[in-house]
Design a protein around this motif. Structure first.
Motif, PDB file in Angstrom:
ATOM      1  N   LEU A 120       0.834  -1.209   0.000  1.00  0.00           N
ATOM      2  CA  LEU A 120       0.000   0.000   0.000  1.00  0.00           C
ATOM      3  C   LEU A 120       0.868   1.258   0.000  1.00  0.00           C
ATOM      4  O   LEU A 120       0.533   2.256  -0.648  1.00  0.00           O
ATOM      5  CB  LEU A 120      -0.936  -0.006   1.209  1.00  0.00           C
ATOM      6  CG  LEU A 120      -2.110  -0.994   1.114  1.00  0.00           C
ATOM      7  CD1 LEU A 120      -2.772  -1.175   2.476  1.00  0.00           C
ATOM      8  CD2 LEU A 120      -3.127  -0.511   0.086  1.00  0.00           C
ATOM      9  N   ASN A 121       1.985   1.214   0.720  1.00  0.00           N
ATOM     10  CA  ASN A 121       2.916   2.352   0.697  1.00  0.00           C
ATOM     11  C   ASN A 121       3.427   2.613  -0.720  1.00  0.00           C
ATOM     12  O   ASN A 121       3.470   3.748  -1.196  1.00  0.00           O
ATOM     13  CB  ASN A 121       4.112   2.086   1.620  1.00  0.00           C
ATOM     14  CG  ASN A 121       3.774   2.280   3.082  1.00  0.00           C
ATOM     15  OD1 ASN A 121       2.699   2.763   3.427  1.00  0.00           O
ATOM     16  ND2 ASN A 121       4.684   1.890   3.960  1.00  0.00           N
ATOM     17  N   LEU A 122       3.844   1.547  -1.405  1.00  0.00           N
ATOM     18  CA  LEU A 122       4.407   1.688  -2.748  1.00  0.00           C
ATOM     19  C   LEU A 122       3.338   2.132  -3.749  1.00  0.00           C
ATOM     20  O   LEU A 122       3.614   2.923  -4.663  1.00  0.00           O
ATOM     21  CB  LEU A 122       5.042   0.376  -3.194  1.00  0.00           C
ATOM     22  CG  LEU A 122       6.249  -0.083  -2.375  1.00  0.00           C
ATOM     23  CD1 LEU A 122       6.681  -1.486  -2.776  1.00  0.00           C
ATOM     24  CD2 LEU A 122       7.415   0.888  -2.526  1.00  0.00           C
ATOM     25  N   ALA A 123       2.118   1.643  -3.575  1.00  0.00           N
ATOM     26  CA  ALA A 123       1.022   2.062  -4.457  1.00  0.00           C
ATOM     27  C   ALA A 123       0.696   3.534  -4.235  1.00  0.00           C
ATOM     28  O   ALA A 123       0.449   4.283  -5.192  1.00  0.00           O
ATOM     29  CB  ALA A 123      -0.210   1.201  -4.211  1.00  0.00           C
ATOM     30  N   ASN A 124       0.716   3.968  -2.989  1.00  0.00           N
ATOM     31  CA  ASN A 124       0.352   5.339  -2.658  1.00  0.00           C
ATOM     32  C   ASN A 124       1.428   6.336  -3.069  1.00  0.00           C
ATOM     33  O   ASN A 124       1.119   7.383  -3.653  1.00  0.00           O
ATOM     34  CB  ASN A 124       0.087   5.447  -1.155  1.00  0.00           C
ATOM     35  CG  ASN A 124      -0.344   6.846  -0.744  1.00  0.00           C
ATOM     36  OD1 ASN A 124      -1.185   7.462  -1.390  1.00  0.00           O
ATOM     37  ND2 ASN A 124       0.240   7.362   0.319  1.00  0.00           N
ATOM     38  N   HIS A 125       2.690   6.020  -2.809  1.00  0.00           N
ATOM     39  CA  HIS A 125       3.761   6.981  -3.047  1.00  0.00           C
ATOM     40  C   HIS A 125       4.338   6.930  -4.454  1.00  0.00           C
ATOM     41  O   HIS A 125       4.859   7.934  -4.945  1.00  0.00           O
ATOM     42  CB  HIS A 125       4.890   6.775  -2.020  1.00  0.00           C
ATOM     43  CG  HIS A 125       4.533   7.213  -0.637  1.00  0.00           C
ATOM     44  ND1 HIS A 125       3.900   6.370   0.264  1.00  0.00           N
ATOM     45  CD2 HIS A 125       4.672   8.398   0.007  1.00  0.00           C
ATOM     46  CE1 HIS A 125       3.691   7.028   1.400  1.00  0.00           C
ATOM     47  NE2 HIS A 125       4.150   8.241   1.271  1.00  0.00           N
ATOM     48  N   TYR A 126       4.257   5.785  -5.109  1.00  0.00           N
ATOM     49  CA  TYR A 126       4.884   5.654  -6.426  1.00  0.00           C
ATOM     50  C   TYR A 126       3.922   5.188  -7.518  1.00  0.00           C
ATOM     51  O   TYR A 126       4.323   5.027  -8.664  1.00  0.00           O
ATOM     52  CB  TYR A 126       6.065   4.671  -6.353  1.00  0.00           C
ATOM     53  CG  TYR A 126       7.091   5.075  -5.325  1.00  0.00           C
ATOM     54  CD1 TYR A 126       7.965   6.146  -5.553  1.00  0.00           C
ATOM     55  CD2 TYR A 126       7.179   4.405  -4.114  1.00  0.00           C
ATOM     56  CE1 TYR A 126       8.894   6.531  -4.599  1.00  0.00           C
ATOM     57  CE2 TYR A 126       8.106   4.776  -3.155  1.00  0.00           C
ATOM     58  CZ  TYR A 126       8.959   5.839  -3.391  1.00  0.00           C
ATOM     59  OH  TYR A 126       9.872   6.218  -2.446  1.00  0.00           O
ATOM     60  N   ALA A 178      -8.357  -1.875   3.367  1.00  0.00           N
ATOM     61  CA  ALA A 178      -9.067  -0.602   3.508  1.00  0.00           C
ATOM     62  C   ALA A 178      -8.796   0.014   4.880  1.00  0.00           C
ATOM     63  O   ALA A 178      -8.642   1.242   5.011  1.00  0.00           O
ATOM     64  CB  ALA A 178     -10.564  -0.809   3.298  1.00  0.00           C
ATOM     65  N   GLU A 179      -8.731  -0.822   5.917  1.00  0.00           N
ATOM     66  CA  GLU A 179      -8.441  -0.318   7.262  1.00  0.00           C
ATOM     67  C   GLU A 179      -7.059   0.324   7.312  1.00  0.00           C
ATOM     68  O   GLU A 179      -6.860   1.359   7.961  1.00  0.00           O
ATOM     69  CB  GLU A 179      -8.528  -1.461   8.275  1.00  0.00           C
ATOM     70  CG  GLU A 179      -9.945  -1.956   8.514  1.00  0.00           C
ATOM     71  CD  GLU A 179     -10.019  -3.114   9.490  1.00  0.00           C
ATOM     72  OE1 GLU A 179     -11.068  -3.279  10.133  1.00  0.00           O
ATOM     73  OE2 GLU A 179      -9.014  -3.864   9.603  1.00  0.00           O
ATOM     74  N   LYS A 180      -6.090  -0.284   6.640  1.00  0.00           N
ATOM     75  CA  LYS A 180      -4.744   0.289   6.615  1.00  0.00           C
ATOM     76  C   LYS A 180      -4.730   1.644   5.911  1.00  0.00           C
ATOM     77  O   LYS A 180      -3.992   2.559   6.299  1.00  0.00           O
ATOM     78  CB  LYS A 180      -3.768  -0.674   5.922  1.00  0.00           C
ATOM     79  CG  LYS A 180      -3.410  -1.908   6.729  1.00  0.00           C
ATOM     80  CD  LYS A 180      -2.456  -2.802   5.955  1.00  0.00           C
ATOM     81  CE  LYS A 180      -1.903  -3.932   6.815  1.00  0.00           C
ATOM     82  NZ  LYS A 180      -2.935  -4.843   7.319  1.00  0.00           N
ATOM     83  N   ILE A 181      -5.503   1.757   4.850  1.00  0.00           N
ATOM     84  CA  ILE A 181      -5.540   3.017   4.092  1.00  0.00           C
ATOM     85  C   ILE A 181      -6.184   4.127   4.914  1.00  0.00           C
ATOM     86  O   ILE A 181      -5.650   5.237   5.032  1.00  0.00           O
ATOM     87  CB  ILE A 181      -6.312   2.823   2.771  1.00  0.00           C
ATOM     88  CG1 ILE A 181      -5.558   1.879   1.840  1.00  0.00           C
ATOM     89  CG2 ILE A 181      -6.536   4.165   2.068  1.00  0.00           C
ATOM     90  CD1 ILE A 181      -6.334   1.482   0.602  1.00  0.00           C
ATOM     91  N   ASP A 206      -7.939   0.132  -8.198  1.00  0.00           N
ATOM     92  CA  ASP A 206      -7.067   0.733  -9.213  1.00  0.00           C
ATOM     93  C   ASP A 206      -5.655   0.152  -9.191  1.00  0.00           C
ATOM     94  O   ASP A 206      -4.962   0.172 -10.213  1.00  0.00           O
ATOM     95  CB  ASP A 206      -6.976   2.254  -9.017  1.00  0.00           C
ATOM     96  CG  ASP A 206      -8.253   2.967  -9.399  1.00  0.00           C
ATOM     97  OD1 ASP A 206      -9.101   2.343 -10.078  1.00  0.00           O
ATOM     98  OD2 ASP A 206      -8.423   4.139  -9.015  1.00  0.00           O
ATOM     99  N   HIS A 207      -5.212  -0.355  -8.027  1.00  0.00           N
ATOM    100  CA  HIS A 207      -3.798  -0.729  -7.885  1.00  0.00           C
ATOM    101  C   HIS A 207      -3.540  -2.207  -7.590  1.00  0.00           C
ATOM    102  O   HIS A 207      -2.387  -2.642  -7.691  1.00  0.00           O
ATOM    103  CB  HIS A 207      -3.151   0.105  -6.773  1.00  0.00           C
ATOM    104  CG  HIS A 207      -3.031   1.563  -7.106  1.00  0.00           C
ATOM    105  ND1 HIS A 207      -2.033   2.077  -7.908  1.00  0.00           N
ATOM    106  CD2 HIS A 207      -3.819   2.623  -6.772  1.00  0.00           C
ATOM    107  CE1 HIS A 207      -2.190   3.378  -8.031  1.00  0.00           C
ATOM    108  NE2 HIS A 207      -3.267   3.735  -7.361  1.00  0.00           N
TER     109      HIS A 207
END
Length: 577
Positions: A344-350, A372-375, A402-403
């Motif tokens: 999720l970090n890599l999807a969000n930042h990159y 979803a809870e992590k997001i 989407d990711h």
């Protein structure tokens, strides 16, 4: 209440809560008619086809019709009987004859340009599929561009595709320039190359699903030589397959096909395309093949992987495409949870897209709800803390959709998972692949192959896939049974050599990580032990500690000042209640 048979769903002979069967909506028309693409939850009465999208419930009926596709508008366009003189004159300044302009149906018009908030005269490039105009590119005199609102983004020049060889460029003018050199089999990408600072451009390649591309034997990539063009070239090669691609090198004083046409003429342009160079034969290289990369390393420093987005890990572990990471740890210590958080970090930042095979995280809705809870940073269900709102849930589900692409084949094998992943590279441009865990993969080996040899061969296939497609693969494998410390009662930290089956796990991996938690000591942090890093630019052996939030599944760098964490607060509230 209706039964599954009322919807044409056949689950006879299958038992269990989550079963798979063929889809009555799409299976009869597919090549693999017997492939079980319909997921059925017999307990909740749910069904969903991952292939065509047909879904519903026994109680509520169908709530998504089969083969739903986005509805596109069709622009109004009248094919000109004669190209306006002014348009012909302008194209002449770009080295393009009237006959080429006329053959491609180009004409003049006017349209509103939102960039300047006014209507302006423009050149109109119609995008044909067969006889139909699917889209139009509008170009104003001062180089403002737009496409028809709500129209489908397709390749410019689809009708000219020749299955023997196809040239790729990144602009309509370049496509016309290639035609001036005598080559009609040429297409231009609809939106040009991705901007140098864009972090997510995977959805810009939907045009690769065009049917006519499936038969093309050879692709000649002749895009611009600037930084965005290089990114476009790399992505096209990655998705189309390097073994089917040749690369055009432009003269030093030119960056694209039209510039070569204007400065050197059609014959030189044709020579550049005809002399397109092959990518290095896989497994063989010369210094010339990598000389530019070496010069760049010398001047700017060697390439490094991207950050995990936990700054505390930057010195020990960075993520580089083309590598694979072994993740191990004692069951229940959080390997899967930590991997989800990292993805999720890599999807969000990159803007990375992922393929995930995680059969232990079933049913799928449970896995998605945890993500979803992590997001959001809030629980999905009601509890002792505020739950996520419907809007927050919807936004997080859209991000996951989407990711992330989930793989749930009935009979998973290494070859089968890599075949599906290859399709995900082509269609969605995945940059990450998670296989969690190894023991859920069926070992497709005969009696003459030992477990050690099978693991070696399988890991070689995974490594080859990662390097060829520039995807980072995380492979989760459990350790053998460990002995508790007789004094403390705690298990030791597993190492890659403890993974069941073979020392190849440690030897073949680019990186090795163990996720560990001291379950004897209450409130102890989660330890992420980096036990091998092949490239020193991407980290070093070391350990980073995290606090795991049991309410929303997030990981935060460990600091004694933050304990007790939300987990402890939750339990205090529970006890007080």
């Amino acid at each position: 209440m209706k039964t599954f048979s009322d919807f044409g769903i056949d689950i006879s002979g299958k038992s269990g809560v989550e079963v798979k069967t063929t889809c009555p909506q799409c299976s009869p028309s597919r090549k693999k008619k017997n492939y079980p693409c319909l997921n059925v939850n017999t307990e909740q009465g749910l069904f969903n086809c991952w292939h065509c999208g047909w879904s519903g419930t026994l109680k509520g009926g169908e709530w998504q019709k089969p083969e739903i596709r986005k509805v596109y508008s069709r622009p109004v366009f009248a094919t000109p009987t004669q190209v306006p003189d002014g348009t012909v004159a302008w194209f002449k300044t770009r080295g393009i004859d009237a006959a080429v302009v006329e053959r491609n149906g180009i004409t003049k018009g006017s349209i509103y340009f939102p960039q300047v908030e006014e209507e302006r005269d423009c050149i109109m490039f119609p995008y044909f599929r067969g006889e139909e105009v699917v889209n139009i590119k509008y170009r104003s005199k001062d180089k403002h561009f737009r496409m028809a609102a709500g129209a489908e983004r397709i390749l410019y020049g689809i009708n000219d595709i020749n299955p023997d060889v196809l040239v790729w460029v990144e602009g309509e003018i370049d496509k016309l320039s290639v035609e001036m050199a005598g080559l009609k089999s040429c297409v231009s990408v609809p939106d040009g190359a991705p901007a140098a600072d864009s972090k997510s451009y995977s959805n810009k390649f939907d045009f690769l699903t065009e049917k006519a591309l499936e038969a093309v034997k050879l692709h000649i990539i002749a895009v611009d030589s600037d930084e965005p063009g290089v990114r476009l070239q790399e992505e096209l090669v990655r998705r189309l397959g390097r073994e089917k691609c040749l690369i055009v090198v432009w003269p030093k004083d030119c960056k694209d096909a039209n510039e070569v046409l204007l400065k050197h003429g059609a014959e030189i342009l044709a020579d550049c395309i005809g002399n397109a160079r092959a990518l290095p034969i896989e497994g063989t290289y010369s210094v010339d093949d990598i000389i530019e990369a070496i010069f760049n390393d010398y001047e700017y420093g060697p390439e490094r992987g991207v950050s995990t987005s936990w700054a505390e890990m930057d010195e020990t572990y960075r993520v580089m495409t083309g590598e694979w990471t072994l993740v191990t740890g004692i069951p229940g210590h959080g390997k899967s949870e930590w991997l989800d958080a990292l993805a999720l970090n890599l999807a969000n930042h990159y803007g990375w897209n992922f393929g995930i095979f995680s059969p232990e995280n079933q049913p799928l809705k449970y896995h998605v709800e945890k993500m979803a809870e992590k997001i959001v940073g809030k629980p999905f269900m009601e509890g002792f803390t505020d739950r996520m709102s419907f809007k927050e849930m919807s936004e997080s589900l859209k991000f996951i959709n989407d990711h992330f692409h989930f793989m749930l084949p009935d009979y998973p094998t290494v070859d089968g998972l890599l075949e599906i992943s290859q399709q995900l590279v082509l269609r969605y441009g995945i940059r990450g692949l998670i296989i969690d865990p190894w023991n859920e993969i069926n070992p497709a080996r005969d009696g003459n192959v030992t477990e050690t040899d099978y693991i070696s061969q399988a890991l070689t296939k995974i490594r080859t896939f990662a390097r060829r497609n520039q995807v980072h693969v995380w492979l989760v494998a459990h350790p053998t049974k460990l002995q508790k410390d007789k004094t403390t009662g705690a298990y030791p930290v597993p190492t890659p050599y403890d993974v069941s089956g073979s020392a190849h796990w440690r030897n073949k991996a680019d990186n090795c990580i163990t996720v560990y938690r001291d379950v004897v000591q209450t409130g102890s942090p989660v330890q992420v032990h980096v036990q091998k890093v092949r490239k020193k630019t991407n980290g070093k052996v070391g350990m980073v500690e995290f606090v795991y939030d049991h309410i929303c599944g997030r990981y935060q760098p460990y600091k004694k000042s933050v304990l007790p964490n939300t987990y402890n607060m939750h339990h205090r509230k529970k006890e007080a209640a």
